[in-house]
Design an enzyme around this catalytic site. Structure first.
Site, short mmCIF file in Angstrom:
data_model
loop_
_atom_site.label_atom_id
_atom_site.label_comp_id
_atom_site.label_asym_id
_atom_site.label_seq_id
_atom_site.Cartn_x
_atom_site.Cartn_y
_atom_site.Cartn_z
N HIS A 74 41.10 51.84 29.07
CA HIS A 74 41.63 52.28 30.37
C HIS A 74 43.14 52.03 30.42
O HIS A 74 43.60 50.92 30.13
CB HIS A 74 40.98 51.49 31.51
CG HIS A 74 39.56 51.87 31.79
ND1 HIS A 74 39.05 53.10 31.48
CD2 HIS A 74 38.55 51.19 32.33
CE1 HIS A 74 37.78 53.16 31.83
NE2 HIS A 74 37.45 52.00 32.36
N TYR A 203 39.25 50.32 42.73
CA TYR A 203 39.04 49.22 43.68
C TYR A 203 39.27 49.76 45.09
O TYR A 203 40.32 50.31 45.38
CB TYR A 203 40.05 48.10 43.42
CG TYR A 203 39.83 47.37 42.12
CD1 TYR A 203 40.34 47.85 40.92
CD2 TYR A 203 39.10 46.18 42.08
CE1 TYR A 203 40.13 47.18 39.71
CE2 TYR A 203 38.89 45.49 40.89
CZ TYR A 203 39.41 46.00 39.71
OH TYR A 203 39.20 45.34 38.53
N PRO A 295 35.00 37.83 40.63
CA PRO A 295 35.13 38.86 39.59
C PRO A 295 36.16 39.96 39.91
O PRO A 295 36.44 40.78 39.07
CB PRO A 295 33.73 39.45 39.49
CG PRO A 295 32.99 38.99 40.67
CD PRO A 295 33.66 37.77 41.18
N LYS A 299 38.51 38.55 35.32
CA LYS A 299 39.10 37.49 34.51
C LYS A 299 38.09 36.52 33.90
O LYS A 299 38.40 35.82 32.94
CB LYS A 299 40.08 36.68 35.38
CG LYS A 299 41.33 37.44 35.74
CD LYS A 299 42.19 37.73 34.52
CE LYS A 299 43.21 38.81 34.79
NZ LYS A 299 43.27 39.79 33.70
N TYR A 387 46.76 42.01 35.41
CA TYR A 387 45.47 42.68 35.19
C TYR A 387 45.17 42.79 33.69
O TYR A 387 44.05 42.54 33.26
CB TYR A 387 45.47 44.08 35.82
CG TYR A 387 44.06 44.63 35.96
CD1 TYR A 387 43.54 45.51 35.01
CD2 TYR A 387 43.24 44.22 37.00
CE1 TYR A 387 42.25 45.98 35.10
CE2 TYR A 387 41.94 44.70 37.11
CZ TYR A 387 41.45 45.58 36.16
OH TYR A 387 40.15 46.03 36.24
P1 FAS Z 1 27.67 31.65 30.68
O1 FAS Z 1 27.18 31.13 32.00
O2 FAS Z 1 27.70 33.11 30.42
O3 FAS Z 1 26.79 31.00 29.49
C1 FAS Z 1 26.39 29.64 29.56
C2 FAS Z 1 25.14 29.49 28.70
O4 FAS Z 1 24.77 28.10 28.71
C3 FAS Z 1 23.96 30.27 29.26
O5 FAS Z 1 23.35 31.02 28.24
C4 FAS Z 1 23.03 29.19 29.80
O6 FAS Z 1 21.66 29.53 29.68
C5 FAS Z 1 23.37 28.01 28.92
N1 FAS Z 1 23.08 26.71 29.53
C6 FAS Z 1 23.19 26.37 30.83
N2 FAS Z 1 22.81 25.08 31.00
C7 FAS Z 1 22.44 24.61 29.77
C8 FAS Z 1 21.94 23.37 29.29
N3 FAS Z 1 21.75 22.34 30.12
N4 FAS Z 1 21.67 23.25 27.96
C9 FAS Z 1 21.88 24.29 27.12
N5 FAS Z 1 22.34 25.50 27.50
C10 FAS Z 1 22.62 25.65 28.82
N6 FAS Z 1 33.24 38.04 34.79
C11 FAS Z 1 34.02 39.14 34.72
O7 FAS Z 1 35.06 39.10 34.07
N7 FAS Z 1 33.67 40.28 35.41
C12 FAS Z 1 32.51 40.37 36.14
O8 FAS Z 1 32.20 41.39 36.73
C13 FAS Z 1 31.66 39.25 36.21
N8 FAS Z 1 30.47 39.30 36.90
C14 FAS Z 1 29.68 38.18 36.97
C15 FAS Z 1 28.46 38.19 37.69
C16 FAS Z 1 27.65 37.04 37.77
C17 FAS Z 1 26.36 37.07 38.55
C18 FAS Z 1 28.07 35.84 37.14
C19 FAS Z 1 27.25 34.56 37.25
C20 FAS Z 1 29.27 35.81 36.42
C21 FAS Z 1 30.07 36.99 36.32
N9 FAS Z 1 31.27 37.01 35.59
C22 FAS Z 1 32.08 38.10 35.51
C23 FAS Z 1 31.71 35.86 34.88
C24 FAS Z 1 30.93 35.79 33.59
O9 FAS Z 1 31.08 36.98 32.88
C25 FAS Z 1 31.40 34.56 32.87
O10 FAS Z 1 32.81 34.45 32.92
C26 FAS Z 1 30.93 34.50 31.46
O11 FAS Z 1 29.54 34.64 31.45
C27 FAS Z 1 31.38 33.14 30.92
O12 FAS Z 1 30.71 32.90 29.76
P2 FAS Z 1 30.23 31.41 29.38
O13 FAS Z 1 31.36 30.48 29.61
O14 FAS Z 1 29.63 31.54 28.03
O15 FAS Z 1 29.14 31.02 30.47
C1 PHB Z 2 32.66 45.49 35.78
O1 PHB Z 2 32.75 46.56 35.14
O2 PHB Z 2 31.60 44.81 35.84
C2 PHB Z 2 33.87 44.97 36.52
C3 PHB Z 2 35.07 45.68 36.45
C4 PHB Z 2 36.19 45.19 37.11
C5 PHB Z 2 36.08 44.02 37.85
C6 PHB Z 2 34.88 43.30 37.91
C7 PHB Z 2 33.77 43.79 37.25
O3 PHB Z 2 37.18 43.54 38.50
#
Ligand code: FAS
Ligand code: PHB
Length: 392
Positions: A74, A203, A295, A299, A387
């Site tokens: 993009h 957005y 989100p 980031k 961004y």
């Molecule tokens: P994660 O949470 O992905 O991974 C942590 C891992 O540790 C998991 O697999 C979990 O099962 C495991 N774990 C937990 N407790 C444990 C324990 N006691 N023992 C062993 N393992 C354990 N970011 C964006 O940039 N854009 C988005 O649109 C966006 N949407 C999101 C929507 C939701 C609902 C959530 C919750 C997050 C979103 N995020 C988004 C942020 C997300 O993408 C995180 O930044 C990303 O998953 C971070 O990765 P990890 O640090 O690996 O954490």
């Molecule tokens: C997504 O594609 O999930 C997305 C894109 C932009 C954002 C957040 C989520 O700021």
């Protein structure tokens, strides 16, 4: 059963898997201990936009091939408000930088496959994980697997276990927490329909609230609308979602939305959160274990990737050059970048959402800031350079 490794990684999400891959590439032995099954981890639908720094890290980790082939680049984003769409030429304003649309699920799949192909050990469905001895020089991770108690002795523990993990909980008495909880959530829908705007993330800020039009590929779209915190997913039929999304876009874009059955629908709460510091002796927090961003600024995943870059470099320096300079500066280096991403995500969330307690003055200020932003090259440049991701 006792085992030994150099780096024990807690969590097989993007942070843990990327760290494991970078360490393996540098000849550093590591074992990942994950609470859930691999399928469960893959089933979580989350981020979708990668900064160039993250794409470069995937290449460095040896998993850049598919994102290079299937990721959609993009060059711009669009802001929709007062019924009009305003393009922000991110590419032009940043001297050619871009972002790539590529789902976190795909990135996780690529990292999982590379780890398995390299024969690296990931213990899935590990129960009752606990961390010990990280304040000394012989840390131990204890867990149960198939009903058996196990010990993993190591030199370092990387806490990559997300916001609800055991790592930060283990050191909670030594952590200072900074937090903002937002008075609304995001209802997200994934659907196998072509994206309404294939080359720009849109957005929206309408009087009905925030909306976001994104994608996972040219045939799979990702949409969000701001919703009240007490809404339940079952309150939202697909039809209600599509109607609401259209109401929040400009008329031209609204009639271009291609609807279809949702293949995933969920509500995520929004919060800003930072834990300080991120290092506790031989235990390090990386990714969501140490920080959360709303989100809005895309980031979360990208911050996790740069934490992992700093942490992998620190471990490589420790083993290859017998220097602990990277280890000693890890927390401070990460936090400088984390707080800039926190500020940007907080700012964009305040700019693009409707807050229940905003009065007339606050609403006018928000409208003035949007008007200034899209009509000032300086303001648009500041948005664009945050961004695409600030330089490492
Ligand atoms: P994660 O949470 O992905 O991974 C942590 C891992 O540790 C998991 O697999 C979990 O099962 C495991 N774990 C937990 N407790 C444990 C324990 N006691 N023992 C062993 N393992 C354990 N970011 C964006 O940039 N854009 C988005 O649109 C966006 N949407 C999101 C929507 C939701 C609902 C959530 C919750 C997050 C979103 N995020 C988004 C942020 C997300 O993408 C995180 O930044 C990303 O998953 C971070 O990765 P990890 O640090 O690996 O954490
Ligand atoms: C997504 O594609 O999930 C997305 C894109 C932009 C954002 C957040 C989520 O700021």
């Amino acid at each position: 059963m006792n085992q030994r490794t150099q780096v024990a990684i807690i969590g097989a999400g993007p942070s843990g898997l990327l760290l494991g891959q970078l360490l393996h590439k540098a000849g550093i032995d590591n074992v990942i201990v994950e609470r859930q099954s691999g399928d469960y981890v893959l089933g979580r639908i989350r981020a979708g936009i990668l900064e160039q720094v993250t794409v470069d890290l995937l290449r460095e980790a040896g998993v850049g091939e598919r994102v290079g082939r299937e990721g959609v680049v993009h060059h711009s984003i669009e802001l929709v408000f007062a019924g009009t769409r305003h393009p922000i030429d991110v590419h032009g304003l940043t001297g050619g930088k871009v972002v790539t649309a590529y789902g976190q699920t795909e990135l996780t799949k690529d990292l999982m496959e590379a780890r398995a192909a390299a024969g690296l050990q990931t213990v899935y469905e590990a129960a009752d994980v606990s961390l010990h001895g990280h304040d000394g020089d012989a840390p131990v991770v204890r867990y149960r697997k198939d009903g058996q108690s196990r010990e993993l002795r190591c030199d370092f523990i990387a806490g990559c276990d997300g916001f609800h993990g055991v790592s930060r909980a283990t050191v909670k008495d030594h952590v200072t927490e900074f937090e903002r909880v937002y008075p609304f959530g995001w209802l997200g829908v994934l659907a196998d329909v072509p994206p309404v705007s294939p080359h720009a993330i849109v957005y929206g800020n309408s009087e009905r609230g925030f909306s976001l039009c994104s994608m996972r590929s040219m045939t799979r779209s990702r949409y969000y609308v701001q919703c009240p915190l007490d809404d339940k997913v079952e309150d939202w039929s697909d039809q209600r979602f599509w109607d609401e999304l259209r109401r929040r876009l400009d008329p031209e874009l609204a009639q271009k939305v291609v609807t279809g059955p949702s293949i995933e629908k969920s509500i995520a709460p929004l919060r800003s959160f930072v834990a300080e510091p991120l290092r506790f002796g031989r235990l390090f927090l990386a990714g969501d274990a140490g920080h959360i961003v709303p989100p809005t600024g895309a980031k979360g995943l990208n911050l996790a990737a740069t934490d992992v870059k700093y942490l992998s470099s620190a471990f490589i320096e420790h083993y290859a050059e017998r220097s602990d300079a990277g280890i000693d500066s890890y927390s401070q280096r990460c936090l400088r970048r984390i707080w800039k991403a926190e500020r940007f995500s907080w700012w964009l969330t305040n700019l693009m959402h409707r807050f229940p307690d905003t009065d007339g003055f606050g609403q006018r200020v928000q409208e003035a800031e949007l008007d200034y932003l899209v009509n000032s090259r300086a303001a648009s440049t500041a948005l664009a350079e945050n961004y695409v991701g600030l330089p490492l």
